[in-house]
Design a protein around this motif. Structure first.
Motif, PDB file in Angstrom:
ATOM      1  N   UNK A  85     -12.788  -0.121  -1.270  1.00 25.75           N
ATOM      2  CA  UNK A  85     -14.125  -0.423  -0.779  1.00 25.75           C
ATOM      3  C   UNK A  85     -14.730   0.724   0.008  1.00 25.75           C
ATOM      4  N   UNK A  86     -16.050   0.706   0.120  1.00 21.92           N
ATOM      5  CA  UNK A  86     -16.766   1.741   0.858  1.00 21.92           C
ATOM      6  C   UNK A  86     -16.239   1.876   2.278  1.00 21.92           C
ATOM      7  N   UNK A  87     -15.955   0.760   2.918  1.00 22.33           N
ATOM      8  CA  UNK A  87     -15.529   0.783   4.321  1.00 22.33           C
ATOM      9  C   UNK A  87     -14.230   1.519   4.557  1.00 22.33           C
ATOM     10  N   UNK A  88     -13.349   1.552   3.554  1.00 23.20           N
ATOM     11  CA  UNK A  88     -12.070   2.246   3.741  1.00 23.20           C
ATOM     12  C   UNK A  88     -12.119   3.689   3.254  1.00 23.20           C
ATOM     13  N   UNK A  89     -13.250   4.112   2.706  1.00 20.43           N
ATOM     14  CA  UNK A  89     -13.367   5.470   2.171  1.00 20.43           C
ATOM     15  C   UNK A  89     -14.274   6.377   2.980  1.00 20.43           C
TER      16      UNK A  89
ATOM     17  N   UNK B  62      -5.319  -5.174  -6.780  1.00 22.95           N
ATOM     18  CA  UNK B  62      -5.272  -5.028  -5.318  1.00 22.95           C
ATOM     19  C   UNK B  62      -6.649  -4.586  -4.847  1.00 22.95           C
ATOM     20  N   UNK B  63      -7.287  -5.380  -4.011  1.00 24.42           N
ATOM     21  CA  UNK B  63      -8.571  -5.009  -3.409  1.00 24.42           C
ATOM     22  C   UNK B  63      -8.304  -4.615  -1.959  1.00 24.42           C
ATOM     23  N   UNK B  64      -8.514  -3.332  -1.654  1.00 21.55           N
ATOM     24  CA  UNK B  64      -8.292  -2.834  -0.303  1.00 21.55           C
ATOM     25  C   UNK B  64      -9.615  -2.744   0.432  1.00 21.55           C
ATOM     26  N   UNK B  65      -9.649  -3.342   1.604  1.00 21.55           N
ATOM     27  CA  UNK B  65     -10.889  -3.456   2.356  1.00 21.55           C
ATOM     28  C   UNK B  65     -10.618  -3.152   3.828  1.00 21.55           C
ATOM     29  N   UNK B  66     -11.550  -3.513   4.714  1.00 19.12           N
ATOM     30  CA  UNK B  66     -11.398  -3.171   6.132  1.00 19.12           C
ATOM     31  C   UNK B  66     -10.763  -4.290   6.952  1.00 19.12           C
ATOM     32  N   UNK B  67     -10.467  -5.419   6.310  1.00 16.89           N
ATOM     33  CA  UNK B  67      -9.821  -6.533   7.009  1.00 16.89           C
ATOM     34  C   UNK B  67      -8.464  -6.808   6.367  1.00 16.89           C
ATOM     35  N   UNK B  68      -7.661  -7.626   7.028  1.00 14.57           N
ATOM     36  CA  UNK B  68      -6.278  -7.834   6.606  1.00 14.57           C
ATOM     37  C   UNK B  68      -6.118  -8.838   5.473  1.00 14.57           C
ATOM     38  N   UNK B  69      -7.197  -9.452   5.039  1.00 16.35           N
ATOM     39  CA  UNK B  69      -7.141 -10.443   3.980  1.00 16.35           C
ATOM     40  C   UNK B  69      -8.227 -11.469   4.189  1.00 16.35           C
ATOM     41  N   UNK B  70      -8.069 -12.639   3.565  1.00 18.05           N
ATOM     42  CA  UNK B  70      -8.995 -13.753   3.799  1.00 18.05           C
ATOM     43  C   UNK B  70      -8.606 -14.395   5.126  1.00 18.05           C
TER      44      UNK B  70
ATOM     45  N   UNK C  26      -4.258  -9.418  -4.729  1.00 17.09           N
ATOM     46  CA  UNK C  26      -3.981  -9.323  -3.301  1.00 17.09           C
ATOM     47  C   UNK C  26      -5.148  -8.602  -2.629  1.00 17.09           C
ATOM     48  N   UNK C  27      -5.721  -9.239  -1.615  1.00 18.43           N
ATOM     49  CA  UNK C  27      -6.739  -8.601  -0.769  1.00 18.43           C
ATOM     50  C   UNK C  27      -6.054  -8.199   0.526  1.00 18.43           C
ATOM     51  N   UNK C  28      -6.133  -6.915   0.879  1.00 17.20           N
ATOM     52  CA  UNK C  28      -5.414  -6.427   2.051  1.00 17.20           C
ATOM     53  C   UNK C  28      -6.183  -5.274   2.696  1.00 17.20           C
ATOM     54  N   UNK C  29      -5.684  -4.810   3.834  1.00 18.35           N
ATOM     55  CA  UNK C  29      -6.340  -3.734   4.566  1.00 18.35           C
ATOM     56  C   UNK C  29      -5.978  -2.377   3.983  1.00 18.35           C
ATOM     57  N   UNK C  30      -6.994  -1.599   3.667  1.00 19.21           N
ATOM     58  CA  UNK C  30      -6.771  -0.249   3.169  1.00 19.21           C
ATOM     59  C   UNK C  30      -6.546   0.760   4.268  1.00 19.21           C
TER      60      UNK C  30
ATOM     61  N   UNK D  30      -4.055   0.383   6.417  1.00 19.83           N
ATOM     62  CA  UNK D  30      -2.626   0.350   6.739  1.00 19.83           C
ATOM     63  C   UNK D  30      -1.858   1.327   5.861  1.00 19.83           C
ATOM     64  N   UNK D  31      -1.001   2.162   6.454  1.00 20.62           N
ATOM     65  CA  UNK D  31      -0.185   3.052   5.632  1.00 20.62           C
ATOM     66  C   UNK D  31       0.821   2.244   4.810  1.00 20.62           C
ATOM     67  N   UNK D  32       1.084   2.702   3.596  1.00 18.08           N
ATOM     68  CA  UNK D  32       2.085   2.094   2.706  1.00 18.08           C
ATOM     69  C   UNK D  32       1.742   0.668   2.294  1.00 18.08           C
ATOM     70  N   UNK D  33       0.472   0.300   2.361  1.00 16.77           N
ATOM     71  CA  UNK D  33       0.107  -1.086   2.067  1.00 16.77           C
ATOM     72  C   UNK D  33       0.383  -1.442   0.606  1.00 16.77           C
ATOM     73  N   UNK D  34       0.161  -0.505  -0.324  1.00 10.03           N
ATOM     74  CA  UNK D  34       0.400  -0.799  -1.737  1.00 10.03           C
ATOM     75  C   UNK D  34       1.891  -1.020  -1.986  1.00 10.03           C
ATOM     76  N   UNK D  35       2.722  -0.153  -1.414  1.00  6.30           N
ATOM     77  CA  UNK D  35       4.169  -0.315  -1.576  1.00  6.30           C
ATOM     78  C   UNK D  35       4.639  -1.644  -0.986  1.00  6.30           C
TER      79      UNK D  35
END
Length: 358
Positions: free
Chosen positions: A17-21, A171-179, A235-239, A241-246
């Motif tokens: 997402x724009x917010x994490x880039x 995987x959708x990475x955004x600025x929040x930790x999920x729903x 999975x919706x998660x925070x982008x 966070x380091x190593x979030x995809x792993x």
């Protein structure tokens, strides 16, 4: 459940997402992009295929052209997208080159995915790039696309790409930790797992206040409906966070997991269900609804009560019950004029092979 669903993931679509880039100046956040690219590169080295759906073009262009708020005028948005997209790709190319990974820019419009021939061509291009260990970087073609700039978002695009391929995980990475349940309150918490997207889940989410983003969590829930019906977990998660995809792929309790339906839709039915702007609506009686949903039957003329919209034979239509709730989509064998006039021959209104229960 997470470990079981994600243990054999080999093809991933990652939406950024724009917010994490971008940073507070609406410029690409290079340190952040570097750590995200490193995560993707790690998955590539592990033998997985990764497709990126990347926002940030309009945001990058806003910074370059001096806009502090997202422009309202279409031409200004398109100018931001044109400037920002080239800057975005140059950044990605440089970052992935450090990991000896080639990237490819793929710009799509809704029309590219709606027509069956172009749909298959887009899919074949992506599959070929992945076979050559190239990371496709996909964005909407905002510099020329009117509809997608006004109504679309990359959450939906990422869901359509994941459905089209199909992927093993979105995987959708955004600025929040999920729903987040009870967002903004002291008892707020991340919902770990969502089995079904219903009214209660939709009531938990809202749009976005960002000056550069479109959609917010509402659009992510709509994306979830597409992929889980297609049989793809999300999975919706925070982008940030380091190593979030792993961590997600390890099955750790990271972000919000949307559990897919157990049976994956066939490719053609995914195309019918999700890649069209329906041209009209058929309203059917309760008997027809039961026949379609529970018995896998075709839609016959007696079950159609009325129609809305102007359409021709071969168009994709919504199928709604008499309360107006959409429960299916399909390819119609009649024109709207013929249905209104009850001018049916012996054929089905929609054959079950051309019909998808949502």
């Amino acid at each position: 459940m997470r470990s079981q669903l994600l243990k054999n993931v080999s093809r991933i679509v990652v939406k950024l997402g724009t917010g994490v880039l971008t940073d507070s100046r609406k410029q690409p956040d290079l340190a952040q992009m570097e750590q995200l690219v490193a995560q993707v590169a790690e998955q590539c080295r592990a033998g997985r295929e990764v497709v990126l759906v990347s926002s940030g073009a309009v945001g990058s262009g806003m910074g370059a052209l001096g806009y502090k708020k997202r422009p309202a005028e279409l031409a200004e948005l398109q100018a931001c997208a044109a400037v920002g997209q080239s800057r975005l790709m140059a950044t990605y190319e440089g970052l992935f080159a450090k990991h000896n990974i080639n990237v490819a820019q793929v710009l799509l419009t809704h029309e590219d995915l709606q027509g069956h021939e172009r749909h298959l061509n887009a899919r074949n291009t992506l599959v070929t790039l992945l076979k050559h260990r190239v990371v496709p970087i996909i964005n909407e073609n905002d510099a020329i696309s009117f509809t997608e700039l006004k109504f679309g978002d990359n959450d939906k695009l990422s869901a359509l790409v994941a459905s089209m391929l199909p992927a093993d995980l979105l995987v959708i990475l955004t600025t929040v930790d999920g729903v987040i349940e009870n967002f903004g309150k002291s008892e707020a918490r991340v919902i770990s797992t969502i089995q079904q997207v219903d009214g209660e889940i939709e009531s938990q989410v809202g749009g976005t206040d960002s000056e550069t983003a479109v959609g917010g969590m509402t659009s992510k829930i709509q994306a979830a409906k597409i992929v889980i019906r297609s049989g793809v977990p999300l999975v919706i998660a925070s982008g940030r966070k380091p190593n979030v995809i792993e961590d997600i792929l390890k099955g750790e309790d990271e972000g919000t997991l949307f559990v897919p339906q157990p049976t994956r839709l066939q490719g053609r039915k995914r195309w019918i269900a999700f890649f069209h702007h329906p041209k009209g609506t058929l309203f059917v009686d309760e008997g027809a609804k039961i026949a379609l949903r529970e018995n896998g039957k075709s839609l016959l003329p007696p079950g159609v009560v009325r129609c809305e919209g102007e359409f021709t034979a071969g168009d994709v239509l919504r199928i709604c019950d008499l309360d107006g709730t959409e429960f299916a989509r399909g390819i119609c064998n009649y024109t709207s004029e013929a249905i209104t006039a009850r001018q049916f021959d012996s054929s089905e209104v929609m054959h079950r092979d051309d019909l998808v229960i949502l």
